[in-house]
Design a protein around this motif. Structure first.
Motif, short mmCIF file in Angstrom:
data_model
loop_
_atom_site.label_atom_id
_atom_site.label_comp_id
_atom_site.label_asym_id
_atom_site.label_seq_id
_atom_site.Cartn_x
_atom_site.Cartn_y
_atom_site.Cartn_z
N VAL A 129 -17.60 -18.92 -7.25
CA VAL A 129 -18.94 -19.50 -7.14
C VAL A 129 -19.35 -20.16 -8.45
N LYS A 130 -19.11 -19.48 -9.56
CA LYS A 130 -19.49 -20.07 -10.86
C LYS A 130 -18.69 -21.33 -11.17
N TRP A 131 -17.41 -21.35 -10.79
CA TRP A 131 -16.62 -22.56 -11.00
C TRP A 131 -17.19 -23.70 -10.16
N CYS A 132 -17.53 -23.43 -8.90
CA CYS A 132 -18.12 -24.44 -8.02
C CYS A 132 -19.47 -24.92 -8.55
N GLN A 133 -20.16 -24.08 -9.27
CA GLN A 133 -21.46 -24.45 -9.85
C GLN A 133 -21.30 -25.09 -11.23
N ALA A 134 -20.06 -25.35 -11.63
CA ALA A 134 -19.75 -25.98 -12.91
C ALA A 134 -20.22 -25.15 -14.10
N ASP A 135 -20.13 -23.83 -13.98
CA ASP A 135 -20.44 -22.95 -15.10
C ASP A 135 -19.54 -23.34 -16.28
N GLN A 136 -20.13 -23.56 -17.43
CA GLN A 136 -19.41 -24.08 -18.59
C GLN A 136 -18.28 -23.15 -19.04
N ARG A 137 -18.55 -21.87 -19.09
CA ARG A 137 -17.53 -20.91 -19.55
C ARG A 137 -16.34 -20.86 -18.58
N VAL A 138 -16.64 -20.77 -17.29
CA VAL A 138 -15.57 -20.70 -16.29
C VAL A 138 -14.78 -22.00 -16.26
N THR A 139 -15.47 -23.13 -16.29
CA THR A 139 -14.79 -24.43 -16.29
C THR A 139 -13.87 -24.56 -17.49
N SER A 140 -14.32 -24.10 -18.64
CA SER A 140 -13.50 -24.13 -19.86
C SER A 140 -12.25 -23.27 -19.70
N MET A 141 -12.40 -22.09 -19.11
CA MET A 141 -11.25 -21.21 -18.92
C MET A 141 -10.26 -21.82 -17.93
N VAL A 142 -10.75 -22.49 -16.89
CA VAL A 142 -9.86 -23.15 -15.93
C VAL A 142 -9.09 -24.27 -16.61
N ARG A 143 -9.78 -25.07 -17.40
CA ARG A 143 -9.09 -26.16 -18.12
C ARG A 143 -8.01 -25.61 -19.04
N GLU A 144 -8.34 -24.57 -19.79
CA GLU A 144 -7.37 -23.97 -20.70
C GLU A 144 -6.19 -23.41 -19.92
N ALA A 145 -6.47 -22.76 -18.82
CA ALA A 145 -5.39 -22.21 -17.99
C ALA A 145 -4.47 -23.32 -17.50
N GLN A 146 -5.05 -24.37 -16.98
CA GLN A 146 -4.25 -25.49 -16.47
C GLN A 146 -3.46 -26.16 -17.59
N ASP A 147 -4.06 -26.30 -18.76
CA ASP A 147 -3.37 -26.89 -19.91
C ASP A 147 -2.17 -26.06 -20.34
N ASN A 148 -2.19 -24.77 -20.00
CA ASN A 148 -1.13 -23.86 -20.41
C ASN A 148 -0.26 -23.39 -19.24
N ASP A 149 -0.23 -24.21 -18.21
CA ASP A 149 0.63 -23.96 -17.05
C ASP A 149 0.33 -22.67 -16.31
N PHE A 150 -0.90 -22.22 -16.36
CA PHE A 150 -1.32 -21.08 -15.54
C PHE A 150 -1.57 -21.59 -14.12
N ARG A 151 -1.26 -20.75 -13.16
CA ARG A 151 -1.66 -21.03 -11.79
C ARG A 151 -3.10 -20.54 -11.66
N VAL A 152 -3.96 -21.33 -11.04
CA VAL A 152 -5.33 -20.92 -10.78
C VAL A 152 -5.39 -20.56 -9.29
N VAL A 153 -5.78 -19.30 -9.01
CA VAL A 153 -5.56 -18.70 -7.71
C VAL A 153 -6.81 -17.98 -7.20
N VAL A 154 -6.94 -17.95 -5.87
CA VAL A 154 -7.88 -17.05 -5.19
C VAL A 154 -7.16 -16.46 -3.99
N SER A 155 -7.61 -15.29 -3.59
CA SER A 155 -7.16 -14.71 -2.33
C SER A 155 -7.81 -15.51 -1.20
N ALA A 156 -7.15 -15.61 -0.06
CA ALA A 156 -7.70 -16.32 1.09
C ALA A 156 -9.02 -15.71 1.56
N ILE A 157 -9.27 -14.47 1.21
CA ILE A 157 -10.53 -13.83 1.62
C ILE A 157 -11.70 -14.21 0.70
N THR A 158 -11.41 -14.64 -0.51
CA THR A 158 -12.46 -14.93 -1.49
C THR A 158 -13.40 -16.05 -1.04
#
Length: 138
Positions: A21-50
């Motif tokens: 939800v916070k990522w969808c709301q463009a929360d600055q901290r979460v968005t930054s962590m997603v960018r860093e993860a992607q820059d470092n070849d992390f998979r960004v994942v959710v369970s299908a139930i989420t």
């Protein structure tokens, strides 16, 4: 110029409901962590139930679909369900209050290591995942 050493290395960044939800709301901290993860070849994942849990009036359906298209949605298989049941038994938890958390935790424990989970439910997720997953409160 040398690239700065990151806090993240190849692994998995996993959202629980509040993280998504916070990522969808463009929360600055979460968005930054997603960018860093992607820059470092992390998979960004959710369970299908989420996304089912995240579906509410705070996030428009089209926006949720767009964000989901940018990450990996892991299925809730029979194996994941059985792992979730075992996690609940070990933690001596039960009922619908913990069911979704257990499925998300089981998904995290099966993910490529290291795993970082963004959650608002730090206590329950730490109980379910133990030290195998770095639980980050958001």
């Amino acid at each position: 110029m040398a690239r700065a050493q990151s806090r993240l290395s190849a692994g998995t960044l996993l959202f629980d409901c509040e993280g998504l939800v916070k990522w969808c709301q463009a929360d600055q901290r979460v968005t930054s962590m997603v960018r860093e993860a992607q820059d470092n070849d992390f998979r960004v994942v959710v369970s299908a139930i989420t996304p089912v849990e995240a579906q509410d009036v705070r996030v428009k359906a089209d926006r949720l679909r767009w964000f989901l298209s940018r990450l990996r949605v892991e299925p809730v298989s029979e194996e994941v369900s059985m792992s979730a049941i075992e996690l609940l038994r070990i933690a001596r938890l039960h009922g619908h209050k913990y069911a979704i958390d257990a499925i998300v935790a089981a998904t995290a424990l099966r993910a490529v290591k290291p795993v970082i989970m963004l959650t608002s439910d730090e206590d329950d997720m730490t109980t379910l995942c133990g030290k195998s997953v770095k639980v980050v409160r958001i």
